[in-house]
Design a protein around this motif. Structure first.
Motif, PDB file in Angstrom:
ATOM      1  N   MET A 164      24.786  -6.219   8.952  1.00 42.52           N
ATOM      2  CA  MET A 164      24.965  -7.599   8.512  1.00 42.52           C
ATOM      3  C   MET A 164      24.766  -8.503   9.715  1.00 42.52           C
ATOM      4  O   MET A 164      25.293  -8.229  10.801  1.00 42.52           O
ATOM      5  CB  MET A 164      26.352  -7.806   7.910  1.00 42.52           C
ATOM      6  N   GLN A 165      24.032  -9.598   9.502  1.00 43.32           N
ATOM      7  CA  GLN A 165      23.725 -10.493  10.611  1.00 43.32           C
ATOM      8  C   GLN A 165      23.694 -11.929  10.125  1.00 43.32           C
ATOM      9  O   GLN A 165      23.187 -12.215   9.032  1.00 43.32           O
ATOM     10  CB  GLN A 165      22.367 -10.129  11.216  1.00 43.32           C
ATOM     11  N   ILE A 168      22.872 -15.248   5.642  1.00 47.55           N
ATOM     12  CA  ILE A 168      23.383 -13.912   5.918  1.00 47.55           C
ATOM     13  C   ILE A 168      22.253 -12.912   5.702  1.00 47.55           C
ATOM     14  O   ILE A 168      21.638 -12.886   4.631  1.00 47.55           O
ATOM     15  CB  ILE A 168      24.563 -13.559   5.001  1.00 47.55           C
ATOM     16  N   GLY A 169      21.951 -12.112   6.710  1.00 48.27           N
ATOM     17  CA  GLY A 169      20.952 -11.074   6.580  1.00 48.27           C
ATOM     18  C   GLY A 169      21.620  -9.742   6.284  1.00 48.27           C
ATOM     19  O   GLY A 169      22.512  -9.314   7.011  1.00 48.27           O
ATOM     20  N   VAL A 196      19.374 -14.471  -3.217  1.00 50.16           N
ATOM     21  CA  VAL A 196      19.047 -13.316  -2.393  1.00 50.16           C
ATOM     22  C   VAL A 196      17.528 -13.234  -2.357  1.00 50.16           C
ATOM     23  O   VAL A 196      16.893 -12.950  -3.373  1.00 50.16           O
ATOM     24  CB  VAL A 196      19.650 -12.017  -2.954  1.00 50.16           C
ATOM     25  N   GLU A 197      16.957 -13.556  -1.209  1.00 43.28           N
ATOM     26  CA  GLU A 197      15.504 -13.608  -1.117  1.00 43.28           C
ATOM     27  C   GLU A 197      14.894 -12.229  -1.351  1.00 43.28           C
ATOM     28  O   GLU A 197      15.541 -11.202  -1.172  1.00 43.28           O
ATOM     29  CB  GLU A 197      15.094 -14.122   0.269  1.00 43.28           C
ATOM     30  N   GLN A 198      13.650 -12.219  -1.770  1.00 46.54           N
ATOM     31  CA  GLN A 198      12.931 -10.971  -2.039  1.00 46.54           C
ATOM     32  C   GLN A 198      13.010 -10.050  -0.822  1.00 46.54           C
ATOM     33  O   GLN A 198      12.811 -10.490   0.309  1.00 46.54           O
ATOM     34  CB  GLN A 198      11.472 -11.274  -2.379  1.00 46.54           C
ATOM     35  N   PRO A 199      13.336  -8.760  -1.031  1.00 47.33           N
ATOM     36  CA  PRO A 199      13.513  -7.865   0.107  1.00 47.33           C
ATOM     37  C   PRO A 199      12.222  -7.641   0.875  1.00 47.33           C
ATOM     38  O   PRO A 199      11.135  -7.578   0.297  1.00 47.33           O
ATOM     39  CB  PRO A 199      14.004  -6.562  -0.544  1.00 47.33           C
ATOM     40  N   GLN A 258      15.380  -5.507   4.613  1.00 47.34           N
ATOM     41  CA  GLN A 258      16.242  -6.659   4.836  1.00 47.34           C
ATOM     42  C   GLN A 258      16.081  -7.691   3.731  1.00 47.34           C
ATOM     43  O   GLN A 258      15.008  -7.863   3.172  1.00 47.34           O
ATOM     44  CB  GLN A 258      15.929  -7.327   6.183  1.00 47.34           C
ATOM     45  N   ALA A 259      17.183  -8.376   3.436  1.00 47.25           N
ATOM     46  CA  ALA A 259      17.168  -9.523   2.535  1.00 47.25           C
ATOM     47  C   ALA A 259      18.083 -10.589   3.110  1.00 47.25           C
ATOM     48  O   ALA A 259      19.071 -10.283   3.776  1.00 47.25           O
ATOM     49  CB  ALA A 259      17.640  -9.125   1.139  1.00 47.25           C
TER      50      ALA A 259
END
Length: 228
Positions: free
Chosen positions: A20-21, A28-29, A73-76, A114-115
């Motif tokens: 998590m970042q 939030i990644g 939640v953006e496309q992975p 990642q998303a």
């Protein structure tokens, strides 16, 4: 915790890890790391009961709370150790978001999927009377979305009688603006008398170049000295 602030969660005896970042824009990644071919291909994210994930045609997932879009939640995006793109996708099971990664036999490990979870807020004030006119404003708060511009629409609504349905009144105010409270879309309607009637407005925010919701934000009804 790594030096760049990423929190990595390892599973003993597993080839799968999670990270998590907080990204530069505040989003939030969420990352899944597949260390080898025996790593789990699916990861589940559970949301609280009042948050409903809805899969979009683009592959992104919209997050709704009480029919209001509160996040995306953006496309992975997935890549292997060589930088080659790896297929990944989301599916939704109730309040659970499932991420699936589909490496091929030539994929080089480790693989990172990642998303980014982005959030923006639609806002509107109470309809009020200013210089003999019913007036309402709409705007948006950036939150963590990458969008910098949005078309904001605000529309006044009016009840001729207590038992009446809400009726659209006047021309909608439409403005393309950046985030924040200093720039707002405005809709106005001239009052014919000072009889007491109920007013409210709805606000619709269309992010420029990014996913948003078709749902509208409705302000609370107020009784004003303004009759049409």
């Amino acid at each position: 915790m790594t030096t760049d602030g990423t929190t990595v969660m390892l599973r003993n005896g597993s080839e799968t890890a999670h990270a998590m970042q907080i990204l530069d824009n505040g989003a939030i990644g969420a990352s899944v790391l597949l260390a080898g071919p025996d790593a789990a291909r699916t990861t589940q994210y559970d949301f609280t009961e009042d948050v409903a994930p809805v899969l979009q045609k683009t592959g992104a997932v919209a997050l709704y709370k009480d029919d209001v879009l509160v996040g995306v939640v953006e496309q992975p995006v997935s890549h292997d150790a060589s930088g080659a793109e790896v297929d990944s996708r989301y599916s939704v099971e109730g309040n659970r978001l499932v991420q699936t990664v589909d490496p091929d036999p030539k994929s080089a490990y480790p693989i990172v999927a990642q998303a980014a979870v982005a959030v923006f807020y639609t806002r509107g004030d109470y309809v009020h009377v200013t210089r003999g006119q019913a007036s309402g404003h709409g705007w948006w708060i950036k939150g963590t979305t990458k969008a910098t511009k949005a078309k904001v629409t605000v529309q006044l609504q009016y009840k001729p009688k207590k038992t009446s349905s809400w009726n659209r009144r006047g021309k909608a105010g439409v403005t393309t603006i950046g985030p924040g409270t200093s720039k707002r879309a405005n809709a106005r309607m001239t009052c014919r008398s000072q009889g007491r009637k109920q007013w409210r407005s709805w606000v619709d925010v269309d992010l420029i170049g990014y996913l948003d919701s078709p749902n509208k934000y409705y302000t609370s009804a107020r009784t004003l000295k303004c009759t049409l």
